[in-house]
Design an enzyme around this catalytic site. Structure first.
Site, mmCIF file in Angstrom:
data_model
loop_
_atom_site.group_PDB
_atom_site.id
_atom_site.type_symbol
_atom_site.label_atom_id
_atom_site.label_comp_id
_atom_site.label_asym_id
_atom_site.label_seq_id
_atom_site.Cartn_x
_atom_site.Cartn_y
_atom_site.Cartn_z
ATOM 1 N N SER A 129 32.623 -6.324 26.983
ATOM 2 C CA SER A 129 32.458 -5.439 25.827
ATOM 3 C C SER A 129 31.027 -4.932 25.779
ATOM 4 C CB SER A 129 32.779 -6.175 24.524
ATOM 5 O OG SER A 129 32.507 -5.350 23.402
ATOM 6 N N TYR A 142 31.692 -12.901 18.755
ATOM 7 C CA TYR A 142 32.363 -12.039 19.734
ATOM 8 C C TYR A 142 31.356 -11.535 20.761
ATOM 9 C CZ TYR A 142 35.145 -8.255 21.707
ATOM 10 O OH TYR A 142 35.806 -7.429 22.577
#
Length: 267
Positions: A129, A142
């Site tokens: 990501s 995250y």
């Protein structure tokens, strides 16, 4: 002979888009899901695999190798999101995210490497990501899980190079998928010190996903990487500002970059 591709987390979102795209390009594609029976008709075969259960990883990979006698590409896509202030987020939920996004991805890599080493070829694409390049407020866990996978990919790439195996990352930005629905949201506690700012940022995150890019762009990038003889270490797929934010972090003083982030998130 078409390449055999394994894609984890292929029942929806980015994983499904990559699987459908590659199947339409003539690849032999096996996607995975924790509950493949709940998914409708697909243009690729969907098999059971839960990255938190090593026995299901082994079973899925054994099934593919028994049938195809090879495994050319792994797209390590299965993952989950999490939001919340660090102080308010349950530690067990933090561990759960790392078990899926980090240790689960590693377990799948470890399971395909013996076959790739035996055939002296293979490609592993880890889906990380853009958030993994920076500590984002209310998404710190995250960011950390995806950033950790980026670094492990760098290390693994060097370790397996002598066996003809290539390893790389694709870091997506915001995409129009159902990731928000499967994300663990720390509740907005009434008495939390972060209540107002966290709620504002939850709304901002959801709007970014709703207006995100089409997952087909990730599929095209995966296809491009598979057809590249010597893939780069890192790929980013997102809008200009998302990718440029990584460049800014590299060149700006830390405190100035932090100020830009805090202004963006209205902190």
């Amino acid at each position: 002979m078409s390449k055999v591709v394994l894609i984890t987390g292929a029942s929806s979102g980015i994983g499904k888009s990559i699987a459908v795209y590659l199947a339409n390009k003539g690849f032999t594609v096996y996607g995975t899901s924790r509950n493949p029976k709940k998914t409708g008709n697909l243009s690729f075969q969907l098999i059971a695999l839960d990255v938190l259960k090593p026995e299901t990883i082994k079973s899925a990979i054994d099934f593919i190798i028994d049938k195809e006698r090879r495994l050319d590409v792994l797209v390590n896509n299965a993952g989950m999101g999490i939001t919340g202030p660090i102080e308010d987020t349950p530690s067990d939920e933090m561990r759960s995210v790392f078990n899926t996004n980090f240790f689960g991805a590693i377990d799948v890599m470890k399971s395909v490497l013996p076959q790739m080493r035996a055939q002296k070829s293979g490609l592993i694409i880890n889906v990380t990501s853009i958030a993994g390049y920076m500590g984002l407020p209310f998404r710190g866990i995250y960011s950390a899980s995806k950033g950790a996978l980026e670094l492990v990919t760098e290390a693994t790439r060097m370790e397996v190079a002598e066996f003809g195996i290539k390893v790389t990352n694709i870091a997506p930005g915001d995409f129009a998928t159902n990731i928000a629905a499967g994300r663990f949201h720390t509740p907005v506690f009434e008495k939390s010190a972060y209540r107002e700012k966290y709620q504002e940022n939850l709304d901002l995150m959801d709007s970014h996903v709703d207006s995100g890019m089409d997952p087909i762009e990730m599929a095209k990038k995966a296809h491009q990487i598979i057809n590249t003889q010597n893939p780069k270490i890192h790929y980013k797929v997102g809008d200009f500002m998302q990718k440029f934010s990584i460049v800014l972090k590299r060149i700006l003083p830390d405190k100035l970059y932090e100020t830009l982030l805090m202004n963006h998130y209205k902190l």
